[in-house]
Design an enzyme around this catalytic site. Structure first.
Site, mmCIF file in Angstrom:
data_model
loop_
_atom_site.group_PDB
_atom_site.id
_atom_site.type_symbol
_atom_site.label_atom_id
_atom_site.label_comp_id
_atom_site.label_asym_id
_atom_site.label_seq_id
_atom_site.Cartn_x
_atom_site.Cartn_y
_atom_site.Cartn_z
ATOM 1 N N GLU A 12 7.382 6.533 44.704
ATOM 2 C CA GLU A 12 8.033 6.461 46.069
ATOM 3 C C GLU A 12 7.256 6.796 47.336
ATOM 4 O O GLU A 12 7.632 6.540 48.276
ATOM 5 C CB GLU A 12 9.362 7.416 45.646
ATOM 6 C CG GLU A 12 9.965 6.660 44.595
ATOM 7 C CD GLU A 12 11.236 7.553 44.207
ATOM 8 O OE1 GLU A 12 11.140 8.599 43.671
ATOM 9 O OE2 GLU A 12 12.497 7.029 44.454
ATOM 10 N N GLY A 16 8.435 9.676 41.756
ATOM 11 C CA GLY A 16 8.294 10.289 43.069
ATOM 12 C C GLY A 16 6.980 10.085 43.732
ATOM 13 O O GLY A 16 6.689 9.813 44.975
ATOM 14 N N ALA A 73 7.987 14.007 40.672
ATOM 15 C CA ALA A 73 8.645 15.048 40.557
ATOM 16 C C ALA A 73 8.033 16.285 39.508
ATOM 17 O O ALA A 73 7.263 15.865 38.650
ATOM 18 C CB ALA A 73 10.062 14.827 40.366
ATOM 19 N N GLU A 98 11.802 7.062 35.948
ATOM 20 C CA GLU A 98 12.802 7.770 35.803
ATOM 21 C C GLU A 98 13.787 7.538 34.826
ATOM 22 O O GLU A 98 14.320 8.566 34.151
ATOM 23 C CB GLU A 98 13.328 7.975 37.348
ATOM 24 C CG GLU A 98 12.714 8.691 38.499
ATOM 25 C CD GLU A 98 11.557 7.890 38.943
ATOM 26 O OE1 GLU A 98 10.989 6.614 38.586
ATOM 27 O OE2 GLU A 98 10.992 8.537 40.043
#
Ligand code: NAI
Length: 709
Positions: free
Chosen positions: A110, A107, A67, A131
């Site tokens: 992911e 992210g 992110a 995270e």
């Protein structure tokens, strides 16, 4: 189209394969333009009948670092990453292969998990979901896909620890299909062509069933019970466990919903905000106004350390582990032998614990040269002095170093309290002198206070900053004052603790309250660990206020009895099998002294008051330090406290706490205590100023940065 409007996502066609590439330097964060680009390029590739499979990769050193954290504060807009992954990527009807060219974190990982297949370069060192370290949980399906892919227990470990794994480990766990040498995109294209040839379509992780057959029934409860002191604070790690547990109980779609609920709980929490602040504060500490990329960094290849005591050996180890050859000089053979033995023991134990290979251990050990002659420093680029804390001795050795060391060598002192300007004046090159204040054990503690003297040259300071990074430390610049940033503030914190002991709190009351609030260790347990004699000696040498000396009377009496703490088996506590046990004799000493001083005994002090009084003393002293220009920024003070003093990052640091409380409230509470206790609580003018102008420390930092730019 102007260059700046170019999309960070583009497609290159390799026959029937579309290679979609993220190019968003430096580490391909997944900001809005990238998410939009992914949706667009996947749609185009999906609609193109000539395309049979899709490869997704990143440009440069990263697949994607995840992110864009700046969006946490500026707000996020659709398309959201979880949607992009679910719909555009995992939902694609053509097989999607991730070509993991470099780190894939958060992210970014992911995104790779959302692809149908994964090919990784053998050079990839960092795959994972960190995270939790910024107080949240993976929010784009990581907690639901990883357990499906590698099993619940392995996924739980990775998600709760936030620790990355390398490509080899990922392959062993089944997180990637294959690991390749050489160009990973070429390999992924070949992989995709092979899928086509074999008629293999998408293989969606969301369709897999989580294997719960061999799970220990108490797995999640046990994990939750182990989180009491997790570095992310009370919320995020627990939410990680809850999310992974959901993957074992709910459908994929419902598990995704649960993941969203949990991340929504974490995101606005003060812990997540504090952790994210601490993350940026640490990076910010490395930038010094007036010193930029044009400042020359001096070459530092060889390092000298003077003194092979506690600090000298730790500092030597820190540089040895950083790959520097170190010459260590002592006065006497005996002390030198002991120091060298300690260095070897640490290296051996690191090998034994598997932290380094035997070959690395041997190379490190071969890099240290013991000597009894300061002339051995003649060729060193940096010499750090760690001899006794005495101005006379420090001046004498700096005079000698000035004669011996080559021009341009940096001469540093590890003094914890002494005036670096006075030390520098013992040389003819004060521009090359600065303080490098390490914390014990110096090979482990991350903080390095870099003390800038009046005459310290910019390039010497910049070199010290760059060295701190090279040996894995967090450098923070401090001006010259007694105790610099960290210890000067700690003196005030410690003084308030003494006051509370006299008022009727027991050492255990104080430690429990502060450990319960978040400190890694209570102040009295810390003093027992470091040695009560350290402060006792300082109070004998330095002139402190009468009030401080009065408040420390019992502690000094404890030290007079030879009770120095853990090393003598007793201090504030007694130690039975290395466990601390309350000692009624100590409490009685405080009671008796309180009676003598006419302090009315209270029946204990509530934990909230213990927390408030210690925190406010830190804040008040931090504000003075900031006002005097000793610290460049309030965020530097927080970085010092988090990395050197056991202030938990999820509490943000004392100055962050002040902003969170609001300066009006801070001022009001300090004045309340000032009325009650007088002089030692005199409010810092900066706090009054900020309170009166609706200011915050963070805003002050920003304004200063703007003015400097
Ligand atoms: P220490 O007493 O363990 O070691 C000092 C060593 O210096 C001794 O081995 C002594 O033989 C040697 N030495 C003294 N004069 C010398 C000379 N002229 N030439 C060569 N060697 C000489 O002391 P420690 O704890 O290592 O402290 C050293 C310095 O580091 C002090 O300035 C102290 O304030 C500072 N410091 C200490 C910290 C701690 O936690 N112990 C933390 C941060 C700084």
């Amino acid at each position: 189209m102007p260059e700046t409007n170019k999309s960070p996502v583009s497609t290159e066609r390799r026959d029937a394969i579309a290679v979609i590439r993220i190019d968003n330097p430096p580490v391909n964060p997944l900001g809005l333009a990238v998410r939009e680009g992914l949706v667009r390029e996947f749609a185009t590739a999906s609609a193109d009948a000539g395309i049979k499979a899709i490869v997704l990769t990143g440009t440069g050193k990263a697949f994607s670092a995840g992110a864009d954290i700046t969006e946490f504060s500026t707000g996020r807009h659709a398309p959201f990453l979880f949607d992009v992954i679910n719909t555009a990527i995992e939902g694609a009807t053509k097989p999607v292969v991730a070509a993991i060219n470099g780190l894939a974190l958060g992210g970014g990982f992911e995104l790779a998990l959302g692809c149908h297949y994964r090919v990784a370069s053998s050079a990839v060192k960092q795959l994972g979901l960190p995270e939790v370290k910024i107080g949240i949980i993976p929010g784009a399906g990581g907690t639901q896909r990883l357990p499906r892919l590698i099993g619940v227990e392995a996924a739980l470990d990775i998600i709760v620890s936030g620790a990355p794994i390398d490509a080899a480990k990922a392959l062993a766990l089944g997180a990637v299909d294959t690991v390749v040498e050489g160009d990973v995109v070429t390999a992924a294209v070949a992989f995709a062509n092979d899928l086509i040839a074999r008629g293999q379509g998408p293989r969606r992780t969301c369709d897999r069933v989580v294997d719960v057959s061999a799970l220990p029934p108490d797995l999640f409860d046990k994990k939750r019970a182990s989180l009491a002191r997790h570095p992310s604070g009370p919320l995020a790690a627990r939410a990680c466990v809850d999310a992974v547990e959901a993957s074992t109980k709910l459908s994929f779609a419902d598990g995704m919903k649960r993941e969203r609920e949990l991340i929504q709980e974490c995101l606005p929490s003060p812990y997540a905000k504090a952790l994210q602040y601490a993350f940026f504060a640490e990076r910010q500490a490395g930038s010094i106004p007036g010193i930029g990329s044009t400042t020359k960094i001096r070459d530092v290849i060889t390092v000298g350390v003077l003194g092979a005591g506690t600090m000298g050996t730790g500092i030597s180890l820190a540089f040895l582990q950083g790959g520097f050859p170190v010459t260590i000089v002592e006065m006497k053979q005996d002390a030198l032998d002991k120091g060298m033995a300690r260095i070897r023991e640490t290296i051996d134990s690191n090998v034994k614990r598997g932290r380094i290979t035997p070959e690395q251990g041997a190379a490190i050990a071969a890099n240290v040269t013991p000597s009894l002659d300061m002339a051995s420093f003649a060729t060193a680029d940096l010499v750090i002095e760690a001899v006794f804390e005495s101005m006379a001795i420090k001046k004498e050795v700096f005079g000698k170093l000035d004669q011996i060391c080559k021009p341009g060598a940096i001469l540093a002192s590890n003094t914890s309290t002494l005036d670096v300007d006075e030390i520098a004046a013992a040389t003819k090159r004060p521009q090359d002198v600065l303080g490098l204040h390490f914390f014990s054990p110096a090979n482990i503690m991350r903080l390095l206070e870099i003390v800038r003297g009046k005459a310290t040259a910019d390039d010497a300071l910049a070199t010290a900053m760059s060295l701190s990074k090279r040996i894995g430390k967090v450098g923070a610049v401090s001006g010259v004052c007694f105790g610099f940033i960290g210890n000067r503030m700690l003196e005030n914190y410690g003084e308030e603790v003494q006051a509370m002991l006299l008022e009727g709190a027991t050492p255990a009351d104080v430690d429990k309250a502060l450990e319960g609030w978040g400190w890694a260790m209570g102040p009295l347990a810390v003093m027992d660990l470091v040695g009560i004699d350290v402060g006792w000696r300082i109070r004998k040498e330095h002139k402190f206020s009468d009030e401080r000396m009065r408040l420390y009377r019992v502690t000094d009496a404890i030290a007079d009895q030879g009770r120095y703490g853990q090393k003598t088996g007793a201090g504030y506590y007694k130690y039975v099998d290395r466990k601390r046990v309350e000692d009624p004799a100590v409490t009685a000493m405080f009671r008796a002294e309180a009676a003598k001083q006419g302090i009315e005994p209270r029946n204990g002090i509530p934990a909230e008051e213990i927390v408030e009084r210690t925190l406010l003393r830190l804040i008040n002293s931090g504000a003075e330090i900031l006002d005097e220009g000793i610290a460049l920024r309030s965020s530097d003070i927080d970085t010092v406290y988090i990395n050197g003093y056991g202030f938990q990052a999820w509490r943000g640091g004392p100055m962050w706490q002040a902003d969170a409380m609001g300066l009006v409230k801070v001022a009001e509470r300090i004045k309340f205590y000032e009325k009650k206790y007088g002089e030692r609580w005199r409010i810092a003018p900066l706090i009054e100023k900020l309170a009166a102008s609706d200011g915050t420390f963070a805003a002050l930092d920003k304004a200063k940065a703007k003015a400097a730019a």
